[in-house]
Design a protein around this motif. Sequence first.
Motif, PDB file in Angstrom:
ATOM      1  N   HIS A   1      -9.227  10.918  18.818  1.00  0.00           N
ATOM      2  CA  HIS A   1      -9.193  12.141  19.486  1.00  0.00           C
ATOM      3  C   HIS A   1      -7.593  12.752  19.708  1.00  0.00           C
ATOM      4  CE1 HIS A   1      -9.489  15.210  23.155  1.00  0.00           C
ATOM      5  NE2 HIS A   1      -9.630  15.923  22.120  1.00  0.00           N
ATOM      6  N   LEU A   2      -7.585  13.796  18.097  1.00  0.00           N
ATOM      7  CA  LEU A   2      -6.234  14.592  17.855  1.00  0.00           C
ATOM      8  C   LEU A   2      -6.389  15.741  18.481  1.00  0.00           C
ATOM      9  CD1 LEU A   2      -3.815  14.357  15.935  1.00  0.00           C
ATOM     10  CD2 LEU A   2      -5.118  15.405  14.626  1.00  0.00           C
ATOM     11  N   VAL A   3      -5.394  16.500  18.738  1.00  0.00           N
ATOM     12  CA  VAL A   3      -5.398  17.718  19.676  1.00  0.00           C
ATOM     13  C   VAL A   3      -4.276  18.188  19.464  1.00  0.00           C
ATOM     14  CG1 VAL A   3      -5.580  18.913  22.075  1.00  0.00           C
ATOM     15  CG2 VAL A   3      -6.301  16.602  21.521  1.00  0.00           C
ATOM     16  N   LEU A   4      -4.416  19.629  18.415  1.00  0.00           N
ATOM     17  CA  LEU A   4      -3.708  20.297  17.802  1.00  0.00           C
ATOM     18  C   LEU A   4      -3.568  21.631  18.205  1.00  0.00           C
ATOM     19  CD1 LEU A   4      -4.468  19.746  13.599  1.00  0.00           C
ATOM     20  CD2 LEU A   4      -3.145  18.597  15.421  1.00  0.00           C
ATOM     21  N   THR A   5      -1.928  22.051  18.943  1.00  0.00           N
ATOM     22  CA  THR A   5      -1.922  23.422  18.966  1.00  0.00           C
ATOM     23  C   THR A   5      -1.517  24.346  18.463  1.00  0.00           C
ATOM     24  OG1 THR A   5      -1.611  22.628  21.190  1.00  0.00           O
ATOM     25  CG2 THR A   5      -0.537  24.943  20.880  1.00  0.00           C
ATOM     26  N   PHE A   6      -1.892  25.546  17.798  1.00  0.00           N
ATOM     27  CA  PHE A   6      -1.025  26.282  16.559  1.00  0.00           C
ATOM     28  C   PHE A   6      -0.481  27.362  17.612  1.00  0.00           C
ATOM     29  CE2 PHE A   6      -5.007  23.515  14.933  1.00  0.00           C
ATOM     30  CZ  PHE A   6      -4.402  24.277  13.838  1.00  0.00           C
ATOM     31  N   ASP A   7       0.049  27.847  16.555  1.00  0.00           N
ATOM     32  CA  ASP A   7       0.830  29.170  16.997  1.00  0.00           C
ATOM     33  C   ASP A   7       0.192  30.353  16.383  1.00  0.00           C
ATOM     34  OD1 ASP A   7       2.137  29.579  14.126  1.00  0.00           O
ATOM     35  OD2 ASP A   7       4.035  29.099  14.925  1.00  0.00           O
ATOM     36  N   ASP A   8       0.163  31.158  16.267  1.00  0.00           N
ATOM     37  CA  ASP A   8      -0.481  32.907  15.840  1.00  0.00           C
ATOM     38  C   ASP A   8      -0.400  32.928  14.168  1.00  0.00           C
ATOM     39  OD1 ASP A   8      -1.758  34.767  16.495  1.00  0.00           O
ATOM     40  OD2 ASP A   8      -0.255  36.811  15.991  1.00  0.00           O
ATOM     41  N   ASP A   9       0.692  32.138  13.599  1.00  0.00           N
ATOM     42  CA  ASP A   9       0.744  32.354  12.477  1.00  0.00           C
ATOM     43  C   ASP A   9       0.186  30.790  11.422  1.00  0.00           C
ATOM     44  OD1 ASP A   9       2.355  34.505  11.950  1.00  0.00           O
ATOM     45  OD2 ASP A   9       3.843  33.279  12.733  1.00  0.00           O
ATOM     46  N   GLY A  10      -0.378  30.042  12.153  1.00  0.00           N
ATOM     47  CA  GLY A  10      -1.671  28.996  12.075  1.00  0.00           C
ATOM     48  C   GLY A  10      -0.579  28.099  11.970  1.00  0.00           C
ATOM     49  N   ASN A  11       1.194  27.407  12.523  1.00  0.00           N
ATOM     50  CA  ASN A  11       1.701  26.775  12.399  1.00  0.00           C
ATOM     51  C   ASN A  11       1.342  25.134  13.526  1.00  0.00           C
ATOM     52  OD1 ASN A  11       3.179  27.588   9.963  1.00  0.00           O
ATOM     53  ND2 ASN A  11       4.351  29.039  11.585  1.00  0.00           N
ATOM     54  N   VAL A  12       0.789  24.393  13.899  1.00  0.00           N
ATOM     55  CA  VAL A  12       1.036  23.437  14.809  1.00  0.00           C
ATOM     56  C   VAL A  12       2.296  23.093  15.169  1.00  0.00           C
ATOM     57  CG1 VAL A  12       0.418  20.968  14.574  1.00  0.00           C
ATOM     58  CG2 VAL A  12      -1.006  21.789  13.317  1.00  0.00           C
ATOM     59  N   ILE A  13       2.293  23.443  16.421  1.00  0.00           N
ATOM     60  CA  ILE A  13       3.786  23.211  17.571  1.00  0.00           C
ATOM     61  C   ILE A  13       3.459  22.101  18.751  1.00  0.00           C
ATOM     62  CG2 ILE A  13       3.552  26.239  17.446  1.00  0.00           C
ATOM     63  CD1 ILE A  13       2.069  25.765  19.778  1.00  0.00           C
ATOM     64  N   GLU A  14       2.053  22.229  18.559  1.00  0.00           N
ATOM     65  CA  GLU A  14       1.894  20.351  19.131  1.00  0.00           C
ATOM     66  C   GLU A  14       0.493  19.701  18.572  1.00  0.00           C
ATOM     67  OE1 GLU A  14       2.150  19.102  23.512  1.00  0.00           O
ATOM     68  OE2 GLU A  14       1.266  20.986  23.287  1.00  0.00           O
ATOM     69  N   ALA A  15       1.054  17.947  18.100  1.00  0.00           N
ATOM     70  CA  ALA A  15      -0.386  17.952  18.491  1.00  0.00           C
ATOM     71  C   ALA A  15      -0.108  15.993  19.750  1.00  0.00           C
ATOM     72  CB  ALA A  15      -0.021  16.834  16.756  1.00  0.00           C
ATOM     73  N   THR A  16      -1.302  16.143  19.555  1.00  0.00           N
ATOM     74  CA  THR A  16      -1.068  14.835  21.015  1.00  0.00           C
ATOM     75  C   THR A  16      -2.705  13.681  20.246  1.00  0.00           C
ATOM     76  OG1 THR A  16      -2.072  16.403  22.501  1.00  0.00           O
ATOM     77  CG2 THR A  16       0.469  15.985  22.125  1.00  0.00           C
ATOM     78  N   GLY A  17      -2.843  13.063  21.513  1.00  0.00           N
ATOM     79  CA  GLY A  17      -4.310  12.352  21.121  1.00  0.00           C
ATOM     80  C   GLY A  17      -3.950  10.724  21.318  1.00  0.00           C
ATOM     81  N   ASP A  18      -5.316  10.330  21.258  1.00  0.00           N
ATOM     82  CA  ASP A  18      -4.734   8.506  21.235  1.00  0.00           C
ATOM     83  C   ASP A  18      -6.350   8.291  20.688  1.00  0.00           C
ATOM     84  OD1 ASP A  18      -3.923   6.317  21.021  1.00  0.00           O
ATOM     85  OD2 ASP A  18      -3.037   6.389  23.349  1.00  0.00           O
ATOM     86  N   THR A  19      -6.534   7.306  19.727  1.00  0.00           N
ATOM     87  CA  THR A  19      -7.642   6.423  19.720  1.00  0.00           C
ATOM     88  C   THR A  19      -8.501   5.928  21.678  1.00  0.00           C
ATOM     89  OG1 THR A  19      -6.683   4.189  18.938  1.00  0.00           O
ATOM     90  CG2 THR A  19      -7.824   6.258  17.456  1.00  0.00           C
ATOM     91  N   ILE A  20      -9.240   5.224  20.880  1.00  0.00           N
ATOM     92  CA  ILE A  20     -10.339   5.719  22.572  1.00  0.00           C
ATOM     93  C   ILE A  20     -10.989   4.023  22.454  1.00  0.00           C
ATOM     94  CG2 ILE A  20     -12.396   6.246  24.526  1.00  0.00           C
ATOM     95  CD1 ILE A  20     -11.051   8.725  23.998  1.00  0.00           C
ATOM     96  N   LEU A  21     -11.151   3.005  23.097  1.00  0.00           N
ATOM     97  CA  LEU A  21     -11.443   2.147  22.672  1.00  0.00           C
ATOM     98  C   LEU A  21     -13.039   1.674  23.597  1.00  0.00           C
ATOM     99  CD1 LEU A  21     -11.432  -0.855  22.221  1.00  0.00           C
ATOM    100  CD2 LEU A  21     -10.318  -1.587  23.409  1.00  0.00           C
ATOM    101  N   LEU A  22     -14.284   1.663  22.263  1.00  0.00           N
ATOM    102  CA  LEU A  22     -15.189   1.281  22.940  1.00  0.00           C
ATOM    103  C   LEU A  22     -15.731  -0.194  23.306  1.00  0.00           C
ATOM    104  CD1 LEU A  22     -17.588   3.986  20.370  1.00  0.00           C
ATOM    105  CD2 LEU A  22     -15.841   4.331  22.401  1.00  0.00           C
ATOM    106  N   ASP A  23     -15.662  -0.350  24.122  1.00  0.00           N
ATOM    107  CA  ASP A  23     -15.243  -1.505  25.426  1.00  0.00           C
ATOM    108  C   ASP A  23     -16.697  -1.370  26.197  1.00  0.00           C
ATOM    109  OD1 ASP A  23     -14.296  -0.301  26.724  1.00  0.00           O
ATOM    110  OD2 ASP A  23     -12.848  -1.847  27.772  1.00  0.00           O
ATOM    111  N   ALA A  24     -17.022  -2.047  26.824  1.00  0.00           N
ATOM    112  CA  ALA A  24     -18.048  -1.906  28.263  1.00  0.00           C
ATOM    113  C   ALA A  24     -18.148  -1.662  28.513  1.00  0.00           C
ATOM    114  CB  ALA A  24     -18.210  -3.849  28.406  1.00  0.00           C
ATOM    115  N   SER A  25     -17.370  -1.060  29.087  1.00  0.00           N
ATOM    116  CA  SER A  25     -16.784   0.555  29.697  1.00  0.00           C
ATOM    117  C   SER A  25     -17.743   1.410  29.764  1.00  0.00           C
ATOM    118  CB  SER A  25     -15.749   0.833  30.629  1.00  0.00           C
ATOM    119  OG  SER A  25     -14.485   0.803  28.956  1.00  0.00           O
ATOM    120  N   VAL A  26     -17.710   1.696  28.315  1.00  0.00           N
ATOM    121  CA  VAL A  26     -18.721   2.906  27.860  1.00  0.00           C
ATOM    122  C   VAL A  26     -19.963   2.375  27.483  1.00  0.00           C
ATOM    123  CG1 VAL A  26     -19.143   4.081  25.887  1.00  0.00           C
ATOM    124  CG2 VAL A  26     -16.666   2.932  26.276  1.00  0.00           C
ATOM    125  N   GLU A  27     -20.799   2.859  28.063  1.00  0.00           N
ATOM    126  CA  GLU A  27     -22.157   2.906  28.370  1.00  0.00           C
ATOM    127  C   GLU A  27     -22.364   3.762  27.102  1.00  0.00           C
ATOM    128  OE1 GLU A  27     -24.462   4.763  31.497  1.00  0.00           O
ATOM    129  OE2 GLU A  27     -22.991   3.528  32.875  1.00  0.00           O
TER     130      GLU A  27
END
Length: 609
Positions: A281-307
């Motif tokens: 899950h990658l989260v990109l925030t762009f300014d009004d000119d289309g430049n990425v000003i923030e990039a966050t997120g992570d992978t999510i492990l699909l273990d037994a807690s995910v039904e």
Amino acid sequence: MKRILRLAMFSVSALAIGTASASADYTLHIIHINDLHSRIEPVSKYDSTCSAEDNEAGECFGGVARVATKINELRKELEGENVLVLDAGDQYQGSLFYTTYKGDVEAEFMNHIGFDAMAVGNHEFDDGDEGLAKLADKVDFPVISGNIDVSQSNILAGKIEDHLVIEVGGEKIGIVSALATDTVETSSPSDAVTFSDEIESLQADADALAAEGVNKIIALNHVGVTKDMEIAGAVTGLDAVVGGHSHTKFSNTEEGAMAYPTMVGNVPVVQAYAYSKYVGHLVLTFDDDGNVIEATGDTILLDASVEEDPEVVARVKELAEPIEELKVKVIGEAADDIDGSRDVCRAMECSMGTLVADAMLDRVKDQGVQIAIQNGGGLRSSIDAGEVTMGEVLAVLPFQNTLATFQLKGADVIAALENGVSQIEEGAGRFPQVAGLKYTFDAKAEPGSRISNVMVADANGEFAPIDPEAVYGVVSNNYMRGGGDGYAVFRDKGMNAYDYGPGLEEVVADYIAANSPYKPYTDGRIQAADAAMAGETAVAVPEPELPVSTLTSGAPVVPARTHMVARGDNYWNLARKYYGDGQMWSKIAEANPDMDADNLTIGAELVIP
């Protein structure tokens, strides 16, 4: 709301209107997977078949039912936000579902989940152009790759997009894509499919999108993390790289993983391992000119807690009925875990490589064959200790390869080994696991000059230097014998070849059964030059006044660090983490002589010199 746009259909004025309404700080959520490799059912911690009992006990991961659950959960959480769901390629190949249904199952579940776009992976060509065409025809979304030209293929022409634009929340998101150019060696595209340089192609497509006024561009690639990092630094106009092919773990919580995202300048690069175990899950925030000003997120492990999605579970069960009997058949027992992990088998001797090569040689030893060579990339998972099922063997060897026997001069055997280690720094699948043979390689030397100390066993198991002019009997698999993974020497120089032996999975299953309980091992048949030289020079060096571990070759003494072994650790990954170079794994191995490199004990403390 999302709309797929064909750029040629829009005038410049229409695009101007679309971009004029853009607002500041536009946020885009990219949900992504890669390299699912037909892991339709849940997998074990070793990425192989996981039994229903183990799944019930909460010991399994992934499977399409958990992928569906997690992606649907994210969609609900992000309702009203701007979301794209992307796949970076290699849905095909890796389980009996693909062997049985040849892509129908993968396409069905991708449509059920609802992807917005998919990159072509190399394994989408495993059944030729026809296999990729089938996928493109069956899915409800575009399949793209910008550096392959399929216009001359009467099977694929018009089915694969170069790049595309998807409208998300009123903004036009450009998606470009590249496929590894060595796909001609690792899979089976026809001669009608031509490849161009990944970076040049991506740059041309990004420029074309920019010329049309698109200022948010994502590269959805299947080239591997090393190339993705290069692309992020070289191609102008990219805002993010979402990748696949190298099965690389990105995580901000798991030790030894690459940071999610990993930044190359201002461009975030991500990947979500493989085999349905993670969703990114990658989260990109762009300014009004289309430049990425923030990039966050992570992978999510699909273990037994995910039904698991119950509708998907029911459909998987229905599809599995014709193959269940074969999958659950117990063919033997393993006395310990058999390591077939990608990072090990593509870089050094691994216990799965030893098993497979030994099994191949044993099968044809009465035919005058002396040498077995198996590509590490053909080993797709590990097998845990205990009962071994045919399903587990097929997870390791899913490609339906057959044994191929032929004769080869000693000089050509050496040339084959040189090919096998020529791309070790890239984690290429051509790395040679062997039997009846010993060799040393120097990963720091120039490709083509890395192999030394090649020794061949005689009928009594005694080793002697290989004779470049002598002719040897060789067994491999039909894929390699046909020139796959760069083994053109097998195709061009092989004599008296027979490519139609028994299935490789059958050969390995029979060998495990005959030697049950099978005891996994490595015996030093493959040596890295650094480790070999250390062993040789240790005898000649006089006893030092200081412990050897404190000595350096001129640099100041640096106190050794320690590392507590966590799940998934191996020397290659640890060397990459601490030294930035997986090739330096032998340095850690030498500092921990009492540790079993193939079976690191979780919680044990390693010295990191």
